[in-house]
Each structure stands twice: as C-alpha cells, then as structure tokens.
Enzyme design. Structure first.
Site, PDB file in Angstrom:
ATOM      1  N   LYS A 313       0.839  -1.215   0.000  1.00 40.42           N
ATOM      2  CA  LYS A 313       0.000   0.000   0.000  1.00 40.42           C
ATOM      3  C   LYS A 313       0.865   1.254   0.000  1.00 40.42           C
ATOM      4  O   LYS A 313       0.828   2.069   0.923  1.00 40.42           O
ATOM      5  CB  LYS A 313      -0.954   0.023   1.192  1.00 40.42           C
ATOM      6  CG  LYS A 313      -2.011  -1.065   1.167  1.00 40.42           C
ATOM      7  CD  LYS A 313      -3.098  -0.814   2.192  1.00 40.42           C
ATOM      8  CE  LYS A 313      -4.065  -1.962   2.326  1.00 40.42           C
ATOM      9  NZ  LYS A 313      -3.508  -3.136   2.990  1.00 40.42           N
ATOM     10  N   ASP A 316       3.053   7.508  -1.048  1.00 44.50           N
ATOM     11  CA  ASP A 316       3.852   8.735  -0.897  1.00 44.50           C
ATOM     12  C   ASP A 316       4.140   9.347  -2.265  1.00 44.50           C
ATOM     13  O   ASP A 316       3.683   8.836  -3.282  1.00 44.50           O
ATOM     14  CB  ASP A 316       5.158   8.389  -0.153  1.00 44.50           C
ATOM     15  CG  ASP A 316       5.621   9.528   0.740  1.00 44.50           C
ATOM     16  OD1 ASP A 316       5.530  10.692   0.303  1.00 44.50           O
ATOM     17  OD2 ASP A 316       6.084   9.247   1.865  1.00 44.50           O
ATOM     18  N   SER A 371     -12.108  -2.256   3.299  1.00 44.62           N
ATOM     19  CA  SER A 371     -13.086  -3.048   4.045  1.00 44.62           C
ATOM     20  C   SER A 371     -13.367  -2.469   5.433  1.00 44.62           C
ATOM     21  O   SER A 371     -14.355  -2.810   6.056  1.00 44.62           O
ATOM     22  CB  SER A 371     -12.561  -4.479   4.210  1.00 44.62           C
ATOM     23  OG  SER A 371     -11.322  -4.463   4.907  1.00 44.62           O
ATOM     24  N   GLY A 449      -7.516 -13.715   5.240  1.00 46.17           N
ATOM     25  CA  GLY A 449      -6.411 -13.776   6.190  1.00 46.17           C
ATOM     26  C   GLY A 449      -6.743 -14.706   7.341  1.00 46.17           C
ATOM     27  O   GLY A 449      -6.664 -15.941   7.212  1.00 46.17           O
TER      28      GLY A 449
HETATM   29  O1  S5P Z   1      -9.427  -2.722   2.578  1.00 46.60           O
HETATM   30  C1  S5P Z   1      -8.599  -3.565   2.864  1.00 46.60           C
HETATM   31  C2  S5P Z   1      -7.451  -3.749   2.106  1.00 46.60           C
HETATM   32  C3  S5P Z   1      -6.585  -4.788   2.441  1.00 46.60           C
HETATM   33  S1  S5P Z   1      -5.295  -5.127   1.359  1.00 46.60           S
HETATM   34  N1  S5P Z   1      -8.810  -4.398   3.917  1.00 46.60           N
HETATM   35  C4  S5P Z   1      -7.950  -5.385   4.261  1.00 46.60           C
HETATM   36  O2  S5P Z   1      -8.229  -6.106   5.224  1.00 46.60           O
HETATM   37  N2  S5P Z   1      -6.789  -5.562   3.549  1.00 46.60           N
HETATM   38  C5  S5P Z   1      -5.784  -6.571   3.942  1.00 46.60           C
HETATM   39  O3  S5P Z   1      -6.357  -7.852   3.826  1.00 46.60           O
HETATM   40  C6  S5P Z   1      -5.300  -6.439   5.380  1.00 46.60           C
HETATM   41  O4  S5P Z   1      -4.151  -5.643   5.465  1.00 46.60           O
HETATM   42  C7  S5P Z   1      -5.021  -7.876   5.756  1.00 46.60           C
HETATM   43  O5  S5P Z   1      -3.707  -8.221   5.382  1.00 46.60           O
HETATM   44  C8  S5P Z   1      -5.977  -8.687   4.932  1.00 46.60           C
HETATM   45  C9  S5P Z   1      -7.230  -9.091   5.676  1.00 46.60           C
HETATM   46  O6  S5P Z   1      -6.952  -9.943   6.708  1.00 46.60           O
HETATM   47  P1  S5P Z   1      -8.107 -10.657   7.580  1.00 46.60           P
HETATM   48  O7  S5P Z   1      -7.329 -11.425   8.595  1.00 46.60           O
HETATM   49  O8  S5P Z   1      -8.943  -9.574   8.180  1.00 46.60           O
HETATM   50  O9  S5P Z   1      -8.874 -11.522   6.615  1.00 46.60           O
END
Ligand code: S5P
Length: 479
Positions: A313, A316, A371, A449
């Site tokens: 992500k 900058d 999210s 994740g």
């Molecule tokens: O909007 C977002 C973007 C990303 S890349 N929401 C997210 O959760 N992520 C990433 O997806 C976050 O940094 C994490 O590595 C993964 C979600 O992990 P979980 O354990 O919540 O499924």
C-alpha cells in the site's frame, strides 16, 4: 376484489406522487443506468403511507400462511417498516446490525431469540436479492432459521429465483410490472417509458449473482468471461498468468499470510500453496527478515504455481515510492509479482512505481475501496482511483475493492475482508462471506487472512474457502 385492486392502484399512485418511484435516468450503485428508481426511504415522512405499507405487507404475509417467531427488517429502509408491522400486530422483532459494535456484546442480531427460531425477513425493494441474503446469513450465523421473506416491491430482476435457490421463499406486495401497468392505465406514465423500463428489466436480470459488468439502458449484456478466457484475452501478461493459474487450479483464493515469523510465513505458504492463486504478504511484519525468506517464498511460488502479492500500500510522492519499491531492506520489486498503492498522492505514484515495476513485468493494484469501518475511500476518491487505473493499463492491473468498479475484463477486482463467520474484528475490520464477495461485490479474487491463518486447521480452512469462492464464481458464469 375490485376494492382491493383500487386500494393497490391508489397505493401505487401515492408512491409515485411522493416520488418513492421515479422515472428518468439513474445511476445505480452497481454502475448500471436504470430508467426507474425506487427511493422508499422517503416513506418515513408520510405516516399514512407507512401505515398502508405495514397493513399491505401484513395481509400478504397472512395469506401465505407461513409460520415464524419474529420479524427482522433489512437495514436500513426496511427497519421502520418492520417496526410498524411488529407494533401494529403485536409481534416480536429482531434488529440486524450492519456493523459489529467494537465494544460490549458484539452481537450482530439484537433482541431475544433461541437456537432454531424462525424469523421472517422484511425488505422494501428486492432486485438481485443480495440484501435479503446478507440479512439471512447474519441471522443464520446466530442459528436463527430463515425460510420466508416479504418485500414491498419486487423489481422482477431475478431476486425471487436467487432467494429460492437459497431456500428462502419471497412474497411481494407489488411488482415492478404491476407498477408500470397501473401507472400507464391511470395515465400517469406514457407507453414509451413503460416499454423502456420493461426492456431494462428483461435485459438486467440477475437471477442470483450480480454481474456488474452488465450494461444498462437495454443495450447488449456482455457475457461474463471465464478465467480461462481471461487467461488468453487479457492484455497484461501478468493478468493472463493469474487467470491461467486460477483456471488450472480452480481457485480464486488469495491467502493473506500476515505473520511475524518467517518460518510461520513459509510453512503457511507451503501448506495453502496448492489451493491458492496468490499469496499475499506484509513483509514488514516479519521480525526476522532476511533476503533468503523472499528467495524461499519464490521457490514455493514456483513449486505450487501461485503469484506473490506484497500488500505494501504505497502512499507517498513518486520519488519516495520509487526507492521504497526497489530498494531498502525488502527490495519488493525483485520478488513480488504484484503490489498495491493508494491513489491519495495523485497519478505520480503510479508513474513512479511503473518506472520500477514495468520493466520487470510487475503489476499494481489501486486501493480504490477498503473493508474497514469508516474508511474514506468512497465516492469521488474511488472514482479517481478508477481513472488512475484506466490511464495506466500497462502497469495497473486492477483494484482492491469492495464492489465491481470496472466493466473492463482487463482489471482484476480483489476483495479483502472475507470470512465465513461474518461480522468484524475489534479494530474496524468488516467481513462478508466468500459468496457475497464474489456474487454481490463482484470480486474476481477473494483475500482471506485470519479466516484461514487463524483456523485450528488452516489447510482444511483453505480448502473450504477455495471451494466456497470457486463455486460462487462458477455460479456467476452460469447466469
Ligand atoms: O481494505 C482492505 C485492504 C486490504 S489489502 N482491507 C484489508 O483487510 N486488507 C488486507 O487484507 C489487510 O491488510 C489484511 O492483510 C488482509 C485481511 O486480513 P483478515 O485477517 O482480516 O482476513
């Protein structure tokens, strides 16, 4: 019978007069342009209409003879409707939260209930049935059964069939064709508008999954391209590789291996490798990073045929991200096939990353939507991210998104915040199920994740998510 017809006629005219039903050109959430729009939120300003809605819905429910212990309105528009129905008929109600509280009980369903209770869902308008389905999933997660739903207005775009497939029978008080014929008969609408709207309904049936690439206004609906086709036809070689892997391994699963120990990272990647198209890393989470780790990860990627996505992500100015991408301790561009960037610094971020990544055949995703609760990546910001992607197709290969943002098959939509046990965590993460991510949100790839890495059996969980994500994808092809 005649008086009932009159009652419905008057009710439909009233909805038209208070502009709960409008005709014109309206852009829907999915990007589709619709000649008709329903804004049933306005009815809260008209208590007489609220009363009528509640009475008509209750009569329709009673006629069906279906049995239930409580009623739950789909948030938010149907909440006051459900409240009216329950108060007027002395019936218990449940409330579904859209977001889990990050304090207290963290329940997604409020009210009293017991395992196995049957709950009737109340909704204002049904198009694809997705909102009813999401509410049903939340209730079912609490062991509450859902067998029936009642909607004020069925847009007749396939929601009824889609819900039936999920074991939910949908009853409606009125349908869109009924609205059209009534308003035409009573000289409130001209036949051109009626025909145009009818054509729109026919051309934009969902029958379950939402294909946001569908064009509106009665134009030809493009067919959903399969992974195999995209593996051949997409313009970026990396996107073709990704889709070829997805087609070959029958998976649209990306596992987010968010570990602090390199051994854990590599073991997890080895374990889930056969079932994923991508392994996503946060390399800066490792406490024991050495360049050997990324070498080993690359070997695992070759062994199991997956791509590596470093979720850096970048955010900058161009000069800074250039160095961050190719240099420093991690040398991300040397091992990660894909990385991602926030659009916040402006298009310079993409040109700078492209300078490093393009010669290596790398690709970048724009973080267009997030999210997490309360995030700012919405509206104009998201649109700007899409523009940035469209102007840099030789390097930007898609989006991190929560909805389908582009009809261009060259762009991959990857959706994080996916977990079979929906809800959220205590730090603002919000989850949808794999099915919802693919069929409702238009995800090409689901990013999971903790649903996998935090499971007692991560391999079993990976298989389960792979199966759920892939069968949701197959469903989108079949419609
Ligand atoms: O909007 C977002 C973007 C990303 S890349 N929401 C997210 O959760 N992520 C990433 O997806 C976050 O940094 C994490 O590595 C993964 C979600 O992990 P979980 O354990 O919540 O499924």
């Amino acid at each position: 019978m005649a008086s009932q017809d009159n009652r419905l006629d008057n009710f439909i005219v009233k909805l038209f007069e208070i502009e709960a039903i409008k005709f014109g050109t309206f852009k829907l959430k999915s990007g589709i342009e619709s000649p008709v729009y329903f804004d049933l939120r306005v009815i809260v300003s008209f208590p007489d209409v609220m009363n009528q809605v509640s009475a008509l819905m209750w009569e329709t429910i009673e006629k069906t003879g279906c049995k239930f212990k409580s009623i739950c309105g789909v948030p938010y528009t149907a909440l006051p409707i459900a409240t009216c129905i329950c108060v007027q008929n002395n019936f218990p109600m449940l409330i579904r939260r859209k977001e889990a509280k990050d304090y207290g009980t963290r329940r997604m369903i409020e009210g009293r209930y017991e395992d196995g209770d049957v709950c009737l869902i109340v909704e204002d308008v049904v198009t694809s049935g997705s909102s009813v389905r999401e509410t049903a999933e939340s209730l079912q997660n609490e062991k509450i059964k859902v067998t029936d739903a009642i909607v004020l207005l069925d847009r007749e775009q396939g929601g009824k069939v889609a819900l039936e497939r999920k074991g939910i029978k949908l009853y409606s008080v009125i349908t869109l064709s009924q609205v059209l014929s009534t308003l035409e008969r009573l000289n409130r609408l001209d036949s051109d508008t009626v025909n145009r709207t009818n054509r729109f309904i026919q051309d934009n049936r969902f029958d379950g999954p939402v294909d946001a690439s569908k064009a509106g206004n009665g134009s030809t609906v493009p067919k959903v391209m399969s992974h195999k086709e995209r593996g051949v036809k997409c313009s970026h070689p990396l996107v073709r590789s990704l889709y070829s892997i997805m087609a070959q391994k029958e998976t649209n699963l990306c596992v987010s291996v968010d570990c602090s120990s390199s051994q854990e990272l590599l073991q997890m990647a080895d374990k889930v490798g056969p079932h994923v198209c991508l392994v996503k890393t946060h390399i800066d989470m490792l406490e024991d990073f050495t360049t050997d780790i990324t070498d080993q990860l690359q070997r695992l990627a070759d062994k199991h045929n997956f791509l590596i996505f470093e979720d850096r992500k970048f955010g900058d100015i161009g000069k800074t991200v250039c160095t961050q991408y190719q240099g420093g301790m991690y040398k991300i561009s040397s091992w990660a096939h894909i990385t991602n960037a926030h659009p916040v610094p402006g298009p310079g971020i993409v040109s700078a990353l492209a300078e490093v990544g393009k010669p290596l055949g790398r690709g970048c995703l724009m973080v267009a939507e997030m999210s997490s609760a309360g995030n700012l990546a919405t509206g104009e910001y998201t649109k700007a991210a899409v523009k940035m992607a469209e102007g840099n197709k030789d390097f930007v290969i898609g989006y991190i998104s929560q909805s389908r943002l582009s009809t261009d098959p060259d762009f991959v939509h990857m959706t994080p915040g996916v977990k079979i046990q929906m809800g959220g965590d205590s730090l603002g993460q919000r989850y949808v199920s794999p099915q919802t991510a693919v069929t409702e949100r238009g995800a090409d790839v689901i990013i999971v994740g903790r649903g996998i890495t935090g499971a007692s059996d991560p391999l079993g969980a990976a298989k389960e998510y792979k199966q759920a994500g892939y069968s949701a994808y197959l469903n989108t092809l079949n419609h």
